[in-house]
Design a protein around this motif. Structure first.
Motif, PDB file in Angstrom:
ATOM      1  N   ASP A  64      30.751  22.911  40.507  1.00 26.21           N
ATOM      2  CA  ASP A  64      31.214  22.868  39.122  1.00 26.21           C
ATOM      3  C   ASP A  64      32.688  22.452  39.156  1.00 26.21           C
ATOM      4  N   GLU A  65      33.288  22.284  38.001  1.00 29.55           N
ATOM      5  CA  GLU A  65      34.720  21.986  37.979  1.00 29.55           C
ATOM      6  C   GLU A  65      35.377  22.815  36.895  1.00 29.55           C
ATOM      7  N   ARG A  66      36.633  23.140  37.114  1.00 30.71           N
ATOM      8  CA  ARG A  66      37.387  23.854  36.077  1.00 30.71           C
ATOM      9  C   ARG A  66      38.886  23.719  36.355  1.00 30.71           C
ATOM     10  N   GLU A  67      39.655  24.081  35.340  1.00 30.66           N
ATOM     11  CA  GLU A  67      41.104  24.113  35.524  1.00 30.66           C
ATOM     12  C   GLU A  67      41.502  25.560  35.745  1.00 30.66           C
ATOM     13  N   VAL A  68      42.072  25.843  36.894  1.00 30.45           N
ATOM     14  CA  VAL A  68      42.588  27.177  37.180  1.00 30.45           C
ATOM     15  C   VAL A  68      44.102  27.110  37.029  1.00 30.45           C
ATOM     16  N   THR A  69      44.768  28.258  37.152  1.00 39.85           N
ATOM     17  CA  THR A  69      46.226  28.169  37.245  1.00 39.85           C
ATOM     18  C   THR A  69      46.667  28.746  38.595  1.00 39.85           C
ATOM     19  N   VAL A  70      47.694  28.130  39.140  1.00 37.10           N
ATOM     20  CA  VAL A  70      48.291  28.601  40.393  1.00 37.10           C
ATOM     21  C   VAL A  70      49.788  28.749  40.123  1.00 37.10           C
ATOM     22  N   GLY A  71      50.270  29.977  40.259  1.00 34.80           N
ATOM     23  CA  GLY A  71      51.665  30.237  39.908  1.00 34.80           C
ATOM     24  C   GLY A  71      51.939  29.887  38.446  1.00 34.80           C
ATOM     25  N   GLY A  72      50.917  30.019  37.595  1.00 29.35           N
ATOM     26  CA  GLY A  72      51.069  29.759  36.166  1.00 29.35           C
ATOM     27  C   GLY A  72      50.890  28.295  35.771  1.00 29.35           C
ATOM     28  N   ARG A 175      40.687  31.779  35.385  1.00 28.62           N
ATOM     29  CA  ARG A 175      40.519  31.547  33.947  1.00 28.62           C
ATOM     30  C   ARG A 175      39.041  31.464  33.567  1.00 28.62           C
ATOM     31  N   GLY A 176      38.262  32.397  34.069  1.00 29.92           N
ATOM     32  CA  GLY A 176      36.832  32.431  33.774  1.00 29.92           C
ATOM     33  C   GLY A 176      36.127  33.275  34.814  1.00 29.92           C
ATOM     34  N   LEU A 177      34.806  33.172  34.796  1.00 30.53           N
ATOM     35  CA  LEU A 177      34.005  33.965  35.737  1.00 30.53           C
ATOM     36  C   LEU A 177      34.289  33.565  37.175  1.00 30.53           C
ATOM     37  N   LEU A 178      33.847  34.409  38.089  1.00 28.61           N
ATOM     38  CA  LEU A 178      34.000  34.123  39.515  1.00 28.61           C
ATOM     39  C   LEU A 178      33.179  32.899  39.889  1.00 28.61           C
ATOM     40  N   VAL A 179      33.652  32.142  40.888  1.00 25.76           N
ATOM     41  CA  VAL A 179      32.896  30.980  41.382  1.00 25.76           C
ATOM     42  C   VAL A 179      32.499  31.247  42.833  1.00 25.76           C
TER      43      VAL A 179
END
Ligand SMILES: CC(C)(COP(=O)(O)OP(=O)(O)OC[C@H]1O[C@@H](n2cnc3c(N)ncnc32)[C@H](O)[C@@H]1OP(=O)(O)O)[C@@H](O)C(=O)NCCC(=O)NCCS
Length: 179
Positions: A64-72, A175-179
């Motif tokens: 799947d793909e998603r946008e996470v944040t790293v250090g904000g 920013r969502g469920l666990l992957v």
């Protein structure tokens, strides 16, 4: 070995392919390698790597793909889950081939700069030998009943660069469920 590998969107999976995925994931012994960890709700996966040997599904990886944040800051990742090889075909490089296929899809089709996965800690050496890097920072994700949760042992998070970019510093929020 008559091997065929393809990546399919979930919507294009046949009933028989769904059945074979269910069987393969169930047959791969997920309990091997230590006591069970807590049970989490996982995000759905929109694409599937299907690896057939002689017409039968032997290995599977979800993507799947998603946008996470790293250090904000936002970072796009291709996520990898459900890595499974049916027991009769384990130890022959099929999960490695399915993972390589998933990373090529993440790089070439999704255009994401990193692959991201979580796994039980006994599998960290397996992924590390295939170029994945262990994240030594807090990783947060959402769960329906409890809200924001921090990933804890026996689970770990790992990333694999798809190009030249270096994984940024900082805590990770999925920013969502666990992957
Ligand atoms: C882990 C798994 C996907 C490997 O599949 P495979 O097709 O046998 O993998 P490959 O043949 O490509 O590679 C074999 C490697 O897996 C390692 N491996 C297999 N099972 C393992 C386990 N339970 N713990 C740690 N490493 C394991 C082998 O030691 C071998 O390592 P090496 O080649 O680096 O020396 C398979 O054993 C499986 O389906 N396990 C159950 C499901 C699971 O735990 N999936 C991982 C989810 S994160």
């Amino acid at each position: 070995m008559d091997t065929r590998v393809e990546v399919k969107p979930e919507a294009a999976l046949t009933e028989d392919e769904w059945r074979q995925i269910g069987q393969a994931v169930k047959a791969a012994d997920w309990r091997r390698g230590g006591p069970p960890g807590p049970t989490y709700a996982y995000a759905p996966m929109r694409w599937r790597v299907l690896l057939f040997v002689g017409g039968e599904l032997a290995a599977h990886v979800g993507i799947d793909e998603r946008e996470v944040t790293v250090g904000g800051r936002p970072v796009r990742v291709g996520t990898v889950g459900g890595v499974s090889t049916v027991p009769a075909w384990q130890g022959r490089g099929l999960a490695t081939l399915a993972l390589d296929t998933a990373l090529a899809f993440i790089r070439n089709e999704l255009g994401a700069p990193f692959g991201f996965l979580t796994c039980r800690d006994h599998l960290v050496p397996f992924y590390a030998r295939r170029g994945w890097r262990l994240l030594l920072v807090p990783v947060r994700f959402a769960q329906p009943a409890t809200g924001c949760v921090e990933l804890a042992r026996p689970y770990e998070a790992m990333v694999s660069p798809c190009g030249n970019a270096a994984w940024p510093e900082g805590d990770v929020d999925l920013r969502g469920l666990l992957v």
